[in-house]
Design a protein around this motif. Structure first.
Motif, PDB file in Angstrom:
ATOM      1  N   HIS A  65       0.818  -1.208   0.000  1.00  0.00           N
ATOM      2  CA  HIS A  65       0.000   0.000   0.000  1.00  0.00           C
ATOM      3  C   HIS A  65       0.857   1.265   0.000  1.00  0.00           C
ATOM      4  CE1 HIS A  65      -3.409  -2.501   0.345  1.00  0.00           C
ATOM      5  NE2 HIS A  65      -3.338  -2.758   1.641  1.00  0.00           N
ATOM      6  N   LYS A  66       0.182   2.404  -0.152  1.00  0.00           N
ATOM      7  CA  LYS A  66       0.866   3.668  -0.323  1.00  0.00           C
ATOM      8  C   LYS A  66       1.128   4.371   1.011  1.00  0.00           C
ATOM      9  CE  LYS A  66       0.070   5.984  -4.132  1.00  0.00           C
ATOM     10  NZ  LYS A  66      -0.524   6.748  -5.252  1.00  0.00           N
ATOM     11  N   VAL A  67       1.948   5.408   0.925  1.00  0.00           N
ATOM     12  CA  VAL A  67       2.324   6.239   2.065  1.00  0.00           C
ATOM     13  C   VAL A  67       2.057   7.698   1.709  1.00  0.00           C
ATOM     14  CG1 VAL A  67       4.216   7.021   3.556  1.00  0.00           C
ATOM     15  CG2 VAL A  67       4.098   4.618   2.829  1.00  0.00           C
ATOM     16  N   LEU A  68       1.546   8.451   2.669  1.00  0.00           N
ATOM     17  CA  LEU A  68       1.409   9.903   2.519  1.00  0.00           C
ATOM     18  C   LEU A  68       2.303  10.569   3.547  1.00  0.00           C
ATOM     19  CD1 LEU A  68       0.099  12.590   1.604  1.00  0.00           C
ATOM     20  CD2 LEU A  68      -1.727  12.148   3.282  1.00  0.00           C
ATOM     21  N   ILE A  69       3.290  11.338   3.088  1.00  0.00           N
ATOM     22  CA  ILE A  69       4.112  12.150   3.980  1.00  0.00           C
ATOM     23  C   ILE A  69       3.413  13.500   4.100  1.00  0.00           C
ATOM     24  CG2 ILE A  69       6.362  13.199   4.412  1.00  0.00           C
ATOM     25  CD1 ILE A  69       7.607  11.025   2.675  1.00  0.00           C
TER      26      ILE A  69
ATOM     27  N   ASP B  22      11.433   2.303  -6.025  1.00  0.00           N
ATOM     28  CA  ASP B  22      10.209   1.506  -5.910  1.00  0.00           C
ATOM     29  C   ASP B  22       9.356   1.967  -4.729  1.00  0.00           C
ATOM     30  OD1 ASP B  22      12.238   0.435  -4.163  1.00  0.00           O
ATOM     31  OD2 ASP B  22      10.958  -1.324  -3.856  1.00  0.00           O
ATOM     32  N   ILE B  23      10.003   2.465  -3.679  1.00  0.00           N
ATOM     33  CA  ILE B  23       9.270   2.981  -2.527  1.00  0.00           C
ATOM     34  C   ILE B  23       8.697   4.363  -2.845  1.00  0.00           C
ATOM     35  CG2 ILE B  23       9.400   3.538  -0.078  1.00  0.00           C
ATOM     36  CD1 ILE B  23       9.836   0.565  -0.805  1.00  0.00           C
ATOM     37  N   LYS B  24       9.479   5.167  -3.516  1.00  0.00           N
ATOM     38  CA  LYS B  24       9.028   6.514  -3.883  1.00  0.00           C
ATOM     39  C   LYS B  24       7.797   6.450  -4.787  1.00  0.00           C
ATOM     40  CE  LYS B  24      12.241   9.516  -4.690  1.00  0.00           C
ATOM     41  NZ  LYS B  24      13.325  10.274  -5.364  1.00  0.00           N
TER      42      LYS B  24
END
Length: 442
Positions: free
Chosen positions: A292-296, A318-320
Motif C-alpha cells: 500500500h501507499k504512504v502519505l508524507i 520503488d518505494i518513492k
C-alpha cells in the motif's frame, strides 16, 4: 539574554503590582452567579503555520459548546490568525473573535471590552507557560501572565486547559507559582506536568490531567479532502500517514533557533539523519509488506520543504513510486478529512496523531523526548505501547508495532475507541467543573 539581576528586578516590580501576600480572590464573583448565559473568554491559536496550533482552537471550542451550550464564547487572538479564523467562522458561527494585545497602553479596545464582559478566562492548550525552555524572553512570559493579573484584580476566575509545563528557570518559579496558584483550575495534558507543578508547590484548587483541547476536534472539509485522496490515488484504510518534525528552522528564519526550531549545527543534522533513517525504514517496511501507499504529511509549514529534501527524495525508486509527498500546507479540516481515511498515522509530533485518534485511526508516536512532557499524553489515555522515544527505539521496534497494528487491526481500532472514551470522560469532568464554577454550585 536577560541577566539574573534584571530578571529579579522585573519580578519584584510585578510581584508588587500583584500584592503577592494578599489572599487569593474568591473562585467566583457574585456577578457571575446571577448570569444565566455566562461569557467565556478563550485565548488560543498560537500559530497558523503548525496544524497543532490551529487544532487546539476548534477542539476546545467544540468541547465548550457541547457541554456548556448556554455560554457565550469569545475567542481571543493576540495576533491575527487568518487561517484559523477562516476555519472558526465556517464551523463556529456563534463565536465572537477579537484581536489585539493585552499590554498596558497598547491594549486593544475590543480585547479590553472582552475581558470586561468575561465571567471566566481560559488560556488554552500549549506550552507557553515555561521560562528557559525556548528562550529567556521575560516579555513573552509577561504577555501570558498579565491577563491573569488583571483577572485577579477584577475578581474574574481563570484557568489553564490542557497545558504542559516543562521548565521554570530560577527565579521564575516564584512568580509562576504565585500567579498560577490563583487559578480556579490547572488542567495539564500530561500527568508528568501535574506531578511537576505539584512538586514545585503550586496550590491551585484543581490540578489534574485533562487531554489537550485538540482531542475535541471534529471539523471536516470533505470536498477538499476527498479531492486530494482521489488525485493521489490514496484508498481508504490503505495508506500510512507519516508526519515529520526535523531539526530545521522556520522557513525564512535568520535567528539562532530554539528548542523546536534549532540552529543547523553538525550535531543536529546528524540527529536528524539518524531519526529519518528509522522513518525511511518504516516507510520501506510498510510498502514492501502491505503493497500500500504512504502519505508524507506536514504538521508544520516548514516540513513542506524539509520533508521532501530530507526524506522523500532519499527513498528508493520503488518505494518513492508508492509514496505521496504533500507539498502544500493545509487547514485542519482538510487534514481531518484525509486522516479519517488513513489506515494508521505515524508521527514525531502529537497533534496530527490526536486528529487521527479523534477520527478512530490507530497511531504511533515516536517523539523526541527533548521536546517536552507533552508526549506522555498518549500513555495517559491508555496507549503506552504506541509511544516511543525516536532516539532510543530501534527501527525494528517501530516496524514490529506497525506490523501488529496491521495484523490485529480490529483490536487496534477498539484500542482507539477505548482511549477516546476515556478522553470524553475527562472532557466531561473538566466541563462539569467549569459549569460548577459558573453556576456557583461548587
Amino acid at each position: 539574554m536577560q541577566s539574573r539581576r534584571s530578571f529579579i528586578k522585573a519580578s519584584a516590580v510585578t510581584a508588587a503590582s500583584l500584592s503577592i501576600n494578599s489572599p487569593l480572590p474568591p473562585t467566583l464573583s457574585s456577578a457571575v452567579a446571577e448570569k444565566p448565559n455566562p461569557t467565556i473568554l478563550l485565548r488560543s491559536s498560537w500559530n497558523d503555520k503548525n496544524i497543532g496550533d490551529i487544532g487546539h482552537t476548534p477542539g476546545t471550542l467544540r468541547i465548550l459548546e457541547r457541554h456548556l451550550p448556554q455560554a457565550k464564547i469569545i475567542l481571543w487572538h493576540a495576533s491575527p490568525r487568518p487561517v484559523t479564523e477562516e476555519l472558526i467562522r465556517r464551523n463556529f458561527p456563534k463565536v465572537t473573535i477579537v484581536q489585539g494585545e493585552f499590554a498596558g497602553q497598547n491594549t486593544s479596545a475590543e480585547v479590553m471590552k472582552a475581558f470586561e464582559s468575561a465571567d471566566f478566562y481560559i488560556h488554552n492548550s500549549g506550552m507557553s507557560m515555561n521560562y528557559g525552555l525556548f528562550n529567556y524572553d521575560w516579555g513573552s512570559v509577561m504577555s501570558s501572565l498579565t491577563p491573569f493579573l488583571y483577572c485577579h484584580e477584577k475578581g474574574i476566575p481563570f484557568g489553564l486547559y490542557g497545558h504542559s509545563f516543562d521548565k521554570f528557570a530560577p527565579p521564575s518559579d516564584l512568580l509562576f507559582r504565585d500567579v498560577l496558584s490563583r487559578a480556579a483550575f490547572i488542567y495539564c495534558r500530561d500527568s508528568e506536568s501535574v506531578k511537576h507543578i505539584k512538586e514545585l508547590g503550586f496550590k491551585a484548587p484543581v490540578m489534574e490531567f485533562a487531554p489537550d483541547g485538540c482531542f475535541g476536534i471534529d471539523v471536516r472539509d470533505e470536498e477538499k479532502g476527498l479531492a486530494y485522496l482521489k488525485a493521489n490515488a490514496l484508498e481508504e484504510q490503505k495508506f500510512l500517514v507519516v508526519v515529520l518534525r526535523t531539526n530545521t528552522p522556520h522557513l525564512g528564519s535568520t535567528g539562532q533557533g530554539n528548542l523546536m526550531n534549532p540552529a543547523q549545527t553538525p550535531e543536529k543534522k546528524a540527529e536528524d539523519q539518524k531519526r529519518l533513517d528509522k522513518v525511511k525504514a518504516l516507510i520501506t517496511h510498510w510498502v514492501r509488506t502491505t503493497g500500500h501507499k504512504v502519505l508524507i504529511a506536514p504538521e508544520a509549514l516548514k516540513e513542506t520543504v524539509y520533508g521532501k529534501t530530507m526524506l522523500y527524495d532519499t527513498l528508493e525508486d520503488d518505494i518513492k513510486s508508492k509514496t505521496v509527498f504533500r507539498e502544500t500546507f493545509w487547514n485542519a479540516d482538510e487534514a481531518m478529512s484525509v486522516y479519517a481515511r488513513a489506515h494508521t498515522i505515524f508521527g514525531m509530533e502529537p497533534h496530527s496523531l490526536i486528529m487521527g485518534l479523534a477520527t478512530g485511526v490507530p497511531i504511533m508516536h515516536a517523539r523526541p523526548v527533548a521536546h517536552g512532557r507533552k508526549g506522555w499524553m498518549f500513555q495517559d489515555i491508555g496507549l503506552p505501547e504506541w509511544l516511543f522515544d525516536i532516539d532510543e527505539a530501534p527501527a525494528s521496534a517501530l516496524q514490529s508495532t506497525l506490523t501488529t497494528i496491521v495484523k490485529e487491526y480490529p483490536a487496534a481500532k477498539q484500542k482507539v475507541q477505548k482511549a477516546m472514551t476515556f478522553v470524553a470522560q475527562r472532557q466531561k469532568a473538566t466541563m462539569d467543573q467549569l459549569g460548577k464554577i459558573l453556576s456557583k454550585s461548587s
